[in-house]
Design a protein around this motif. Structure first.
Motif, PDB file in Angstrom:
ATOM      1  N   VAL A 396      38.932  54.325  33.590  1.00  0.00           N
ATOM      2  CA  VAL A 396      39.599  53.133  33.072  1.00  0.00           C
ATOM      3  C   VAL A 396      40.013  52.192  34.203  1.00  0.00           C
ATOM      4  O   VAL A 396      39.879  50.968  34.098  1.00  0.00           O
ATOM      5  N   ALA A 397      40.516  52.767  35.287  1.00  0.00           N
ATOM      6  CA  ALA A 397      40.925  51.931  36.422  1.00  0.00           C
ATOM      7  C   ALA A 397      39.724  51.179  36.991  1.00  0.00           C
ATOM      8  O   ALA A 397      39.812  49.987  37.308  1.00  0.00           O
ATOM      9  N   LEU A 398      38.584  51.867  37.101  1.00  0.00           N
ATOM     10  CA  LEU A 398      37.371  51.227  37.605  1.00  0.00           C
ATOM     11  C   LEU A 398      36.915  50.122  36.652  1.00  0.00           C
ATOM     12  O   LEU A 398      36.519  49.033  37.085  1.00  0.00           O
ATOM     13  N   GLY A 399      36.980  50.390  35.343  1.00  0.00           N
ATOM     14  CA  GLY A 399      36.599  49.374  34.361  1.00  0.00           C
ATOM     15  C   GLY A 399      37.467  48.140  34.455  1.00  0.00           C
ATOM     16  O   GLY A 399      36.972  47.006  34.375  1.00  0.00           O
ATOM     17  N   PHE A 400      38.765  48.344  34.647  1.00  0.00           N
ATOM     18  CA  PHE A 400      39.693  47.221  34.785  1.00  0.00           C
ATOM     19  C   PHE A 400      39.348  46.382  36.018  1.00  0.00           C
ATOM     20  O   PHE A 400      39.264  45.148  35.948  1.00  0.00           O
ATOM     21  N   ILE A 401      39.116  47.044  37.145  1.00  0.00           N
ATOM     22  CA  ILE A 401      38.816  46.333  38.398  1.00  0.00           C
ATOM     23  C   ILE A 401      37.498  45.577  38.303  1.00  0.00           C
ATOM     24  O   ILE A 401      37.411  44.390  38.649  1.00  0.00           O
ATOM     25  N   VAL A 402      36.458  46.257  37.803  1.00  0.00           N
ATOM     26  CA  VAL A 402      35.140  45.611  37.679  1.00  0.00           C
ATOM     27  C   VAL A 402      35.212  44.449  36.696  1.00  0.00           C
ATOM     28  O   VAL A 402      34.650  43.372  36.939  1.00  0.00           O
ATOM     29  N   GLY A 403      35.911  44.641  35.581  1.00  0.00           N
ATOM     30  CA  GLY A 403      36.031  43.574  34.590  1.00  0.00           C
ATOM     31  C   GLY A 403      36.719  42.337  35.143  1.00  0.00           C
ATOM     32  O   GLY A 403      36.265  41.209  34.925  1.00  0.00           O
ATOM     33  N   VAL A 404      37.793  42.537  35.890  1.00  0.00           N
ATOM     34  CA  VAL A 404      38.519  41.404  36.464  1.00  0.00           C
ATOM     35  C   VAL A 404      37.673  40.686  37.512  1.00  0.00           C
ATOM     36  O   VAL A 404      37.657  39.449  37.584  1.00  0.00           O
ATOM     37  N   ILE A 405      36.948  41.458  38.332  1.00  0.00           N
ATOM     38  CA  ILE A 405      36.080  40.836  39.347  1.00  0.00           C
ATOM     39  C   ILE A 405      34.984  40.015  38.685  1.00  0.00           C
ATOM     40  O   ILE A 405      34.723  38.864  39.064  1.00  0.00           O
ATOM     41  N   LEU A 406      34.333  40.593  37.672  1.00  0.00           N
ATOM     42  CA  LEU A 406      33.268  39.884  36.969  1.00  0.00           C
ATOM     43  C   LEU A 406      33.805  38.647  36.269  1.00  0.00           C
ATOM     44  O   LEU A 406      33.182  37.570  36.290  1.00  0.00           O
ATOM     45  N   GLN A 407      34.975  38.769  35.649  1.00  0.00           N
ATOM     46  CA  GLN A 407      35.605  37.625  34.998  1.00  0.00           C
ATOM     47  C   GLN A 407      35.848  36.501  36.005  1.00  0.00           C
ATOM     48  O   GLN A 407      35.598  35.323  35.717  1.00  0.00           O
ATOM     49  N   THR A 408      36.329  36.849  37.186  1.00  0.00           N
ATOM     50  CA  THR A 408      36.618  35.849  38.224  1.00  0.00           C
ATOM     51  C   THR A 408      35.345  35.161  38.702  1.00  0.00           C
ATOM     52  O   THR A 408      35.318  33.934  38.897  1.00  0.00           O
ATOM     53  N   LEU A 409      34.272  35.944  38.874  1.00  0.00           N
ATOM     54  CA  LEU A 409      32.996  35.372  39.317  1.00  0.00           C
ATOM     55  C   LEU A 409      32.449  34.379  38.294  1.00  0.00           C
ATOM     56  O   LEU A 409      31.909  33.325  38.655  1.00  0.00           O
ATOM     57  N   ILE A 410      32.594  34.710  37.009  1.00  0.00           N
ATOM     58  CA  ILE A 410      32.138  33.798  35.955  1.00  0.00           C
ATOM     59  C   ILE A 410      33.014  32.549  35.919  1.00  0.00           C
ATOM     60  O   ILE A 410      32.520  31.426  35.810  1.00  0.00           O
ATOM     61  N   GLN A 411      34.322  32.772  36.019  1.00  0.00           N
ATOM     62  CA  GLN A 411      35.260  31.663  35.952  1.00  0.00           C
ATOM     63  C   GLN A 411      35.052  30.664  37.089  1.00  0.00           C
ATOM     64  O   GLN A 411      35.144  29.455  36.903  1.00  0.00           O
ATOM     65  N   LYS A 412      34.731  31.180  38.265  1.00  0.00           N
ATOM     66  CA  LYS A 412      34.528  30.306  39.439  1.00  0.00           C
ATOM     67  C   LYS A 412      33.082  29.818  39.560  1.00  0.00           C
ATOM     68  O   LYS A 412      32.709  29.208  40.551  1.00  0.00           O
ATOM     69  N   GLU A 413      32.284  30.135  38.537  1.00  0.00           N
ATOM     70  CA  GLU A 413      30.888  29.712  38.460  1.00  0.00           C
ATOM     71  C   GLU A 413      30.052  30.208  39.635  1.00  0.00           C
ATOM     72  O   GLU A 413      29.106  29.587  40.070  1.00  0.00           O
ATOM     73  N   ILE A 414      30.435  31.393  40.151  1.00  0.00           N
ATOM     74  CA  ILE A 414      29.642  32.043  41.180  1.00  0.00           C
ATOM     75  C   ILE A 414      28.527  32.852  40.524  1.00  0.00           C
ATOM     76  O   ILE A 414      27.448  33.025  41.075  1.00  0.00           O
ATOM     77  N   LEU A 415      28.824  33.360  39.315  1.00  0.00           N
ATOM     78  CA  LEU A 415      27.858  34.164  38.566  1.00  0.00           C
ATOM     79  C   LEU A 415      27.600  33.513  37.232  1.00  0.00           C
ATOM     80  O   LEU A 415      28.538  33.073  36.546  1.00  0.00           O
ATOM     81  N   TYR A 416      26.338  33.410  36.834  1.00  0.00           N
ATOM     82  CA  TYR A 416      25.951  32.801  35.546  1.00  0.00           C
ATOM     83  C   TYR A 416      25.234  33.860  34.721  1.00  0.00           C
ATOM     84  O   TYR A 416      24.316  34.540  35.196  1.00  0.00           O
TER      85      TYR A 416
END
Length: 417
Positions: A396-416
């Protein structure tokens, strides 16, 4: 709308920002309370109920509680009274304060490590409880948890909850395989009574389970009949914690648990409670603070590290609970056991067949996973949900960390996506 804007919308939504905890419940919230059969007081707060369904729902989390209690007592060697008494007082206090089925569970990472460590001292477990309590009490009082939660989007939250549900489902088969016939009977009972407003499925499950346990173990009935009440004064356990115990309990047991607790027993439980009980909203600071209090209490009386896991709430609700009355009922039962039957607790746990515990876990997991039904269907958000869920199944901790990182990358338009 770009992917980053879609993610930001789900971060900025009212569901994820200020909860307006002091606001009067809306007509919709009052209608929801009525649909549950929950009465609200003059201030709009739910009134704890003590009926047959609350009683049945109080046992919904036994699939998690019993295995850890047995492990702590029989393998680690903790005194039964301290372990059970801490859960009893925590459950009663939680029910009185929250007035919804906010659960009290053993912390799984700490419990698993403690049970798997030969020769672990009782002081190390108490030390882990003490550090855990102080850490979450400070985190709650300074309200830093609220900022983290406001940053996390709905797809990440739903991914964590789906992952937790899937984990409970897979864990259930560890117990179900003990007796497939009993498990099938248990599943049939739940399906047959799932919509019943008169007969709680859990109550029938407990009765049938106890009968089956006595039939399968001929000595169990005579052991139970021979049990006699004996009042035992609770012991103060803080003096048992040495500096080496505190250091080991902190570094080896407690610290690795923090990310898991943040995802499952802080963020996810608040999301679950406020989604199901909009008339009694809570926030992360409250959960962190109460977690701190119950763990400091546990360290003082010989208990183990405890949390408010989202899976536990799903379990209580799945079997009929809708108020804090359920946890108060379970707490009172455990209180009587701790004070008068502490030497017989392990015998009494045998009344719950492993197969039935597995069935309880199975449906609790399904209930929690189903809470992700409202996940957004936009491609980027759905991918974010799926990735978070996949990693949450692993940890669960890993899922939380990965989810937040991926969310940030999408939000900052680094990842599409």
């Amino acid at each position: 709308m770009t992917d980053s804007n879609k993610v930001q919308d789900h971060i900025d939504s009212s569901e994820l920002n200020s909860l307006d905890l002091d606001d009067e419940p809306s007509l919709e919230s009052r209608a929801l309370a009525d649909s549950y059969g929950v009465k609200l007081d003059s201030k709009g707060m739910p009134i704890n109920a003590f009926n047959l369904f609350e009683f049945a729902g109080s046992f919904g989390d036994l699939g998690i509680l019993i295995p850890f209690i047995v492990g702590y007592i029989s393998i680690v060697g903790l005194h039964p009274q301290g372990v059970v008494l801490a859960f009893a007082l925590a459950l009663i206090g939680t029910g009185i304060y929250y007035k919804t089925p906010v659960p009290v569970q053993p912390m799984k990472a700490i419990g698993g490590a403690a049970i798997a460590t030969p020769g672990l001292s009782a002081g190390a477990v108490y030390g882990a409880s003490l550090f855990t309590g102080i850490f979450w009490l400070i985190a709650g009082r300074f309200k830093q948890i609220q900022r983290i939660r406001n940053f996390v989007s709905k797809p990440v939250l739903r991914g964590i909850m789906f992952g937790l549900g899937f984990v409970l489902i897979t864990q259930s088969f560890t117990y179900i395989k003990d007796n497939y016939i009993l498990a099938f009977i248990g599943i049939f009972i739940i399906f047959a009574l799932v919509t019943s407003k008169r007969i709680p499925a859990m109550l029938v499950l407990l009765i049938v389970g106890a009968i089956a346990a006595i039939i399968l173990n001929q000595d169990l009935l005579s052991q139970i009949i021979s049990i006699r009440p004996k009042f035992t004064i609770p012991q103060f356990s803080l003096p048992e914690i040495t500096l080496s115990d505190l250091a080991y309990g902190t570094v080896i047991l407690a610290l690795p648990q923090i990310p898991l607790t943040l995802g499952n027993a802080v963020i996810a439980i608040v999301e679950e409670n406020n989604r199901l009980f909009s008339y009694r909203k809570i926030d992360e600071s409250q959960i962190a603070t109460s977690k701190g209090i119950i763990n400091i209490l546990a360290a003082a009386i010989g208990g183990v590290p405890m949390c408010h896991g989202a899976g536990g709430m799903a379990a209580h609700i799945r079997y009929g609970a809708h108020t804090g009355g359920a946890t108060i009922i379970l707490g009172l039962i455990l209180l009587v056991l701790a004070l008068f039957f502490s030497d017989s607790i392990l015998i009494l746990t045998e009344l719950f067949p492993k197969a039935f515990l597995g069935v309880i876990l199975l449906f609790a997991g399904i209930e929690l996973a189903m809470s992700s039904r409202d996940v957004p269907r936009e491609k980027s958000l759905f991918y974010l949900f799926l990735v978070t869920a996949a990693f949450s199944i692993l940890n669960v901790a890993l899922g939380f960390i990965v989810g937040v990182i991926l969310q940030t990358l999408i939000q900052k338009e680094i990842l599409y996506l």
